[in-house]
Design a protein around this motif. Structure first.
Motif, PDB file in Angstrom:
ATOM      1  N   ASP A  61       0.653  -1.478   0.090  1.00 17.60           N
ATOM      2  CA  ASP A  61      -0.439   0.895  -0.163  1.00 17.60           C
ATOM      3  C   ASP A  61       0.728   1.273   0.209  1.00 17.60           C
ATOM      4  OD1 ASP A  61      -2.516  -1.083   0.489  1.00 17.60           O
ATOM      5  OD2 ASP A  61      -1.873  -1.730   2.305  1.00 17.60           O
ATOM      6  N   VAL A  62       1.893   1.280   0.588  1.00 16.02           N
ATOM      7  CA  VAL A  62       2.638   2.191   0.845  1.00 16.02           C
ATOM      8  C   VAL A  62       4.481   2.172   0.659  1.00 16.02           C
ATOM      9  CG1 VAL A  62       3.385   3.946   2.504  1.00 16.02           C
ATOM     10  CG2 VAL A  62       1.033   3.322   2.791  1.00 16.02           C
ATOM     11  N   VAL A  63       5.142   3.039   0.663  1.00 12.63           N
ATOM     12  CA  VAL A  63       6.560   2.284  -0.203  1.00 12.63           C
ATOM     13  C   VAL A  63       7.617   2.806   0.557  1.00 12.63           C
ATOM     14  CG1 VAL A  63       8.423   1.969  -1.660  1.00 12.63           C
ATOM     15  CG2 VAL A  63       6.518   1.413  -2.801  1.00 12.63           C
ATOM     16  N   LEU A  64       7.862   3.138   2.132  1.00 14.60           N
ATOM     17  CA  LEU A  64       8.573   3.425   2.511  1.00 14.60           C
ATOM     18  C   LEU A  64      10.414   3.745   2.078  1.00 14.60           C
ATOM     19  CD1 LEU A  64       9.082   5.910   5.138  1.00 14.60           C
ATOM     20  CD2 LEU A  64       9.151   4.128   6.221  1.00 14.60           C
ATOM     21  N   MET A  65      10.915   4.562   1.135  1.00 16.09           N
ATOM     22  CA  MET A  65      12.179   4.274   0.771  1.00 16.09           C
ATOM     23  C   MET A  65      12.890   5.763   0.862  1.00 16.09           C
ATOM     24  SD  MET A  65      12.386   3.300  -3.647  1.00 16.09           S
ATOM     25  CE  MET A  65      11.588   5.159  -4.328  1.00 16.09           C
ATOM     26  N   ASP A  66      14.455   4.865   0.921  1.00 17.11           N
ATOM     27  CA  ASP A  66      14.877   6.512   1.516  1.00 17.11           C
ATOM     28  C   ASP A  66      15.200   7.017  -0.162  1.00 17.11           C
ATOM     29  OD1 ASP A  66      17.674   7.067   4.003  1.00 17.11           O
ATOM     30  OD2 ASP A  66      17.793   7.911   1.514  1.00 17.11           O
ATOM     31  N   LEU A  67      16.048   8.087   0.197  1.00 18.40           N
ATOM     32  CA  LEU A  67      15.812   9.122  -1.410  1.00 18.40           C
ATOM     33  C   LEU A  67      17.631   8.218  -1.973  1.00 18.40           C
ATOM     34  CD1 LEU A  67      15.492  12.382  -1.199  1.00 18.40           C
ATOM     35  CD2 LEU A  67      15.277  11.274  -2.315  1.00 18.40           C
ATOM     36  N   GLN A  68      18.588   8.215  -1.026  1.00 19.70           N
ATOM     37  CA  GLN A  68      19.972   7.843  -1.664  1.00 19.70           C
ATOM     38  C   GLN A  68      20.368   6.544  -1.306  1.00 19.70           C
ATOM     39  OE1 GLN A  68      22.663   9.809  -1.113  1.00 19.70           O
ATOM     40  NE2 GLN A  68      21.960  11.757  -1.413  1.00 19.70           N
ATOM     41  N   LEU A  69      19.971   5.223  -2.639  1.00 26.40           N
ATOM     42  CA  LEU A  69      20.334   4.128  -3.006  1.00 26.40           C
ATOM     43  C   LEU A  69      21.965   4.004  -3.238  1.00 26.40           C
ATOM     44  CD1 LEU A  69      16.612   3.123  -2.770  1.00 26.40           C
ATOM     45  CD2 LEU A  69      17.323   2.944  -0.668  1.00 26.40           C
ATOM     46  N   PRO A  70      21.834   2.767  -2.994  1.00 23.60           N
ATOM     47  CA  PRO A  70      23.235   2.301  -3.979  1.00 23.60           C
ATOM     48  C   PRO A  70      22.556   1.801  -5.493  1.00 23.60           C
ATOM     49  CG  PRO A  70      23.127   0.666  -2.121  1.00 23.60           C
ATOM     50  CD  PRO A  70      21.700   2.210  -2.092  1.00 23.60           C
ATOM     51  N   GLY A  71      23.391   2.007  -6.094  1.00 19.76           N
ATOM     52  CA  GLY A  71      23.126   1.929  -8.130  1.00 19.76           C
ATOM     53  C   GLY A  71      21.468   2.383  -8.061  1.00 19.76           C
ATOM     54  N   ILE A  72      20.557   2.110  -8.356  1.00 21.71           N
ATOM     55  CA  ILE A  72      19.449   2.986  -8.960  1.00 21.71           C
ATOM     56  C   ILE A  72      19.126   4.333  -8.284  1.00 21.71           C
ATOM     57  CG2 ILE A  72      18.834   1.739 -10.956  1.00 21.71           C
ATOM     58  CD1 ILE A  72      16.602   1.045 -10.132  1.00 21.71           C
ATOM     59  N   ASP A 101      16.766  16.222  -4.422  1.00 25.86           N
ATOM     60  CA  ASP A 101      16.744  15.319  -4.681  1.00 25.86           C
ATOM     61  C   ASP A 101      14.972  14.763  -4.419  1.00 25.86           C
ATOM     62  OD1 ASP A 101      18.538  14.402  -6.004  1.00 25.86           O
ATOM     63  OD2 ASP A 101      19.858  13.482  -4.237  1.00 25.86           O
ATOM     64  N   VAL A 102      14.499  15.669  -3.348  1.00 24.68           N
ATOM     65  CA  VAL A 102      13.271  15.583  -2.743  1.00 24.68           C
ATOM     66  C   VAL A 102      12.569  15.981  -3.945  1.00 24.68           C
ATOM     67  CG1 VAL A 102      11.541  16.489  -0.686  1.00 24.68           C
ATOM     68  CG2 VAL A 102      14.066  15.526   0.012  1.00 24.68           C
ATOM     69  N   LEU A 103      12.499  16.978  -4.410  1.00 27.49           N
ATOM     70  CA  LEU A 103      11.729  17.737  -5.269  1.00 27.49           C
ATOM     71  C   LEU A 103      11.710  16.956  -6.532  1.00 27.49           C
ATOM     72  CD1 LEU A 103      10.715  20.312  -5.389  1.00 27.49           C
ATOM     73  CD2 LEU A 103      12.399  21.440  -6.634  1.00 27.49           C
ATOM     74  N   ALA A 104      12.618  15.935  -7.001  1.00 22.17           N
ATOM     75  CA  ALA A 104      12.893  15.404  -7.971  1.00 22.17           C
ATOM     76  C   ALA A 104      12.192  14.276  -7.989  1.00 22.17           C
ATOM     77  CB  ALA A 104      14.177  15.036  -8.133  1.00 22.17           C
ATOM     78  N   ALA A 105      11.994  13.396  -6.069  1.00 22.59           N
ATOM     79  CA  ALA A 105      11.299  12.819  -6.451  1.00 22.59           C
ATOM     80  C   ALA A 105       9.820  12.650  -6.155  1.00 22.59           C
ATOM     81  CB  ALA A 105      11.450  12.196  -5.110  1.00 22.59           C
ATOM     82  N   VAL A 106       9.011  14.122  -5.727  1.00 24.95           N
ATOM     83  CA  VAL A 106       7.818  14.480  -5.768  1.00 24.95           C
ATOM     84  C   VAL A 106       7.820  14.570  -6.956  1.00 24.95           C
ATOM     85  CG1 VAL A 106       6.188  16.452  -5.227  1.00 24.95           C
ATOM     86  CG2 VAL A 106       8.257  15.767  -3.600  1.00 24.95           C
ATOM     87  N   LYS A 107       8.243  15.352  -7.695  1.00 25.70           N
ATOM     88  CA  LYS A 107       7.671  15.429  -9.428  1.00 25.70           C
ATOM     89  C   LYS A 107       7.643  14.091  -9.861  1.00 25.70           C
ATOM     90  CE  LYS A 107      10.046  19.014 -11.409  1.00 25.70           C
ATOM     91  NZ  LYS A 107      11.441  20.072 -12.213  1.00 25.70           N
ATOM     92  N   VAL A 108       8.091  13.254  -9.589  1.00 24.26           N
ATOM     93  CA  VAL A 108       7.797  11.679 -10.785  1.00 24.26           C
ATOM     94  C   VAL A 108       6.686  10.841  -9.813  1.00 24.26           C
ATOM     95  CG1 VAL A 108      10.527  11.358 -11.278  1.00 24.26           C
ATOM     96  CG2 VAL A 108       9.735  10.696  -9.325  1.00 24.26           C
ATOM     97  N   GLY A 109       6.411  12.035  -8.814  1.00 24.62           N
ATOM     98  CA  GLY A 109       4.781  10.742  -8.088  1.00 24.62           C
ATOM     99  C   GLY A 109       5.262  10.718  -6.655  1.00 24.62           C
TER     100      GLY A 109
END
Lengths: 224, 376
Positions: A61-72, A101-109
């Motif tokens: 239902d919810v994906v709780l995800m860190d902005l900084q991840l290795p790889g993608i 990065d926060v802004l970018a994440a919000v812009k992609v949805g």
């Protein structure tokens, strides 16, 4: 709906949360807190590739995800998740100081963003709000969104990405620490109306982003 | 005497000048040898040739070891070369000098012009060229078409070599600066990644764990949170985005005010303003936040919002403290007890802006600072 009851939705099943954080200690601590609060952690992964592979199977239902991840990156993972299922509800988890990065994440949805130093209560409230389809709008995110609209207004004026006066007013209130309920009181409107305005600001930004991406893709195609 | 040796592109230029000197020396010696029977005093011509060999060897040795790039060396070369050119007067009979016979030093005399151009750009090149031109005119006892053409060529050589050598030296410097900046950026990114994955995560965890604890653990958590915020601020500051040293990113400046109970929200892109403006605005915000601590109550929180509008900057500071009774602020101002509010307003008005303070009991206080500025 956002009270102490971890159960959400009409069928009363626990909220299914997928956790993506590359730091093992953080991942373990968060997983424990979510489980203790009665949420169903359907997966806890350290990278975006795994999350993308597993998400269709566990249907969180919810994906709780860190902005900084290795790889993608967290942003790329969020974009891929939304691309596959536009209804997916992503709550980004980040340290302060990652504004771009926060802004970018919000812009992609992504539906919202929470700082990592948020307390357990704040975290649980945000996860539940996200599960209910509400935007989790911190003052920091509201300021970023406001700033982005102003930048678009200056650099690339577009009708799709313009705020109404009321939306600007509400974003400024959120940016200066007022909660949705306080804003509703001040403006003498319903809590739901305030939420809708906030959702609209995100939706328009995401739409603008998609239009820009499409335009970019067309330009690339035409010049190749 | 500073023994600074030139390197890089300057050294290459000096080597090229040395090659030029050797080739023109060959030409000069060949002409002396070929015409020695015609000279009035062949031994003066031979002596001049020997001196040219010595000068070429000395300057060449200094040049290839990077030590010729000094005014003293070039001035000495210039003086000796002039004298050797003037040696044509005793060496050649008058009719040769006034005819088509070149001076003993011929093209070799252009050496100091090129060297001076390396050191003092086109101006020095032209100056030394004028000197050599003058020497040639003395030898010819006037000037004819041939001398003028040679002289003009010499002047052009001095100017062009001076200009170009400066250009390539500057290009080399810019390239080195760019490479250094890139290296610094790469190193910074490496450090940022490492700090982010390690220290910051632990500080963040301690900060978070401290929230649910008491006593020493709570204090530790608070300190860890402060250190985390400070370290993040350091990592976030982007000196490379500020091209003009007189400008600062106001967002970076305001973020330094972040702490527990104070939320600072800024746009994603840098807000570049004059360093003085950034300093005053930050000071005004600091005073407003100090005021919150003093008057709004111990548990009050404050929020700072920075906005960049089309033609102005706006900073809003709101707290959720006790607030002021209606009219209290106005009364204080009328009585001349301006205090912190007056000081904040003074700073902003001095910058050409305006400060608005609104407050009501139970609703906290809001300070709005608006500043018309030309951004970027």
């Amino acid at each position: 709906m956002t009270g102490g009851d971890p159960m959400t939705g009409a069928d009363s099943t626990p909220t299914r949360v997928m956790l993506v954080d590359d730091h093992p200690i953080w991942r373990a601590a968060l997983e424990r807190e979510l489980i203790d609060a009665g949420l169903d952690v359907v997966g806890a992964f350290g990278d975006g590739e795994t999350a993308l592979r597993v998400a269709p199977a566990v249907r969180p239902d919810v994906v709780l995800m860190d902005l900084q991840l290795p790889g993608i990156s967290g942003v790329e993972t969020a974009a891929a998740l939304v691309g596959r299922d536009p209804a997916v509800r992503i709550l980004m988890f980040s340290s302060s100081g990652e504004d771009v990065d926060v802004l970018a994440a919000v812009k992609v949805g992504a539906r919202g963003y929470l700082v990592k130093s948020a307390s357990t209560a704040e975290l649980l409230a945000a996860v539940r709000r996200t599960a209910d389809g509400e935007a989790t709008f911190s003052p920091g995110l509201a300021a970023l969104v406001l700033g982005e609209y102003r930048r678009i207004g200056r650099d690339e004026p577009s009708a799709t990405a313009a705020l109404t006066d009321r939306e600007i007013e509400i974003l400024r209130m959120v940016s200066t620490g007022l909660a949705a309920r306080q804003i509703a009181e001040r403006l003498v409107v319903s809590h739901r109306t305030v939420q809708n305005h906030i959702q609209n600001t995100l939706r328009k930004l995401q739409l603008h982003n998609r239009v820009e991406l499409t335009r970019w893709a067309i330009d690339q195609g035409l010049t190749e | 005497v500073h023994d600074v040796r030139v390197t890089g592109v300057l050294l290459s230029l000096w080597r090229a000048a040395t090659l030029f000197r050797i080739i023109t020396l060959g030409v000069g010696l060949y002409l002396i040898e070929r015409w020695h029977t015609l000279y009035a005093h062949p031994w003066v011509a031979y002596g001049t040739g020997a001196a040219m060999i010595a000068v070429t060897a000395a300057i060449g040795w200094l040049a290839v070891t990077g030590r010729a790039h000094r005014p003293a060396v070039v001035l000495a070369d210039f003086g000796v070369t002039m004298l050797l050119t003037l040696a044509s007067i005793p060496a050649q009979p008058a009719h040769q000098r006034h005819g088509k016979m070149p001076t003993l030093t011929t093209l070799w005399a252009a050496g100091p012009v090129i060297e001076a151009a390396f050191i003092g750009a086109w101006a020095a090149g032209v100056l030394v060229a004028l000197g050599q031109f003058g020497a040639a005119m003395i030898v010819r006892d006037g000037y004819d078409g041939h001398t003028v053409v040679s002289g003009v060529l010499l002047l052009v050589t001095g100017a062009v070599v001076g200009y170009l050598s400066q250009l390539v030296v500057r290009a080399e410097r810019d390239l080195a600066a760019a490479a250094a900046a890139h290296a610094a950026l790469t190193e910074r990114e490496r450090l940022t990644r490492s700090i982010h994955d390690g220290v910051l995560q632990v500080l963040g965890l301690v900060h978070r764990a401290g929230r649910d604890a008491d006593g020493l653990w709570a204090d530790l958590g608070t300190v860890a949170g402060e250190q985390e915020a400070a370290l993040r601020g350091l990592l976030r500051s982007r000196p490379d985005t500020v091209a003009d040293p007189g400008q600062l990113d106001l967002a970076d400046a305001l973020i330094t005010q972040r702490r527990d109970g104070v939320t600072v929200s800024v746009p994603a892109e840098p807000v570049l303003v004059d360093a003085a403006v950034a300093g005053e605005l930050t000071a005004a915000v600091r005073e407003a936040l100090a005021n919150v601590v003093r008057h709004a109550g111990p548990h009050a929180c404050a929020w700072v919002l920075l906005e960049r509008l089309d033609d102005q900057l706006q900073v809003t500071i709101r707290d959720n403290g006790a607030g002021l009774a209606p009219g209290r602020l106005e009364a204080a101002e009328r009585e001349g007890r301006l205090g912190v509010a007056g000081s904040i307003r003074g700073r902003i008005v001095a910058l050409g802006g305006a400060a608005t303070i609104t407050s009501s009991p139970g609703q906290g206080t809001t300070v709005e600072l608006a500043l018309p500025v030309a951004i970027r």
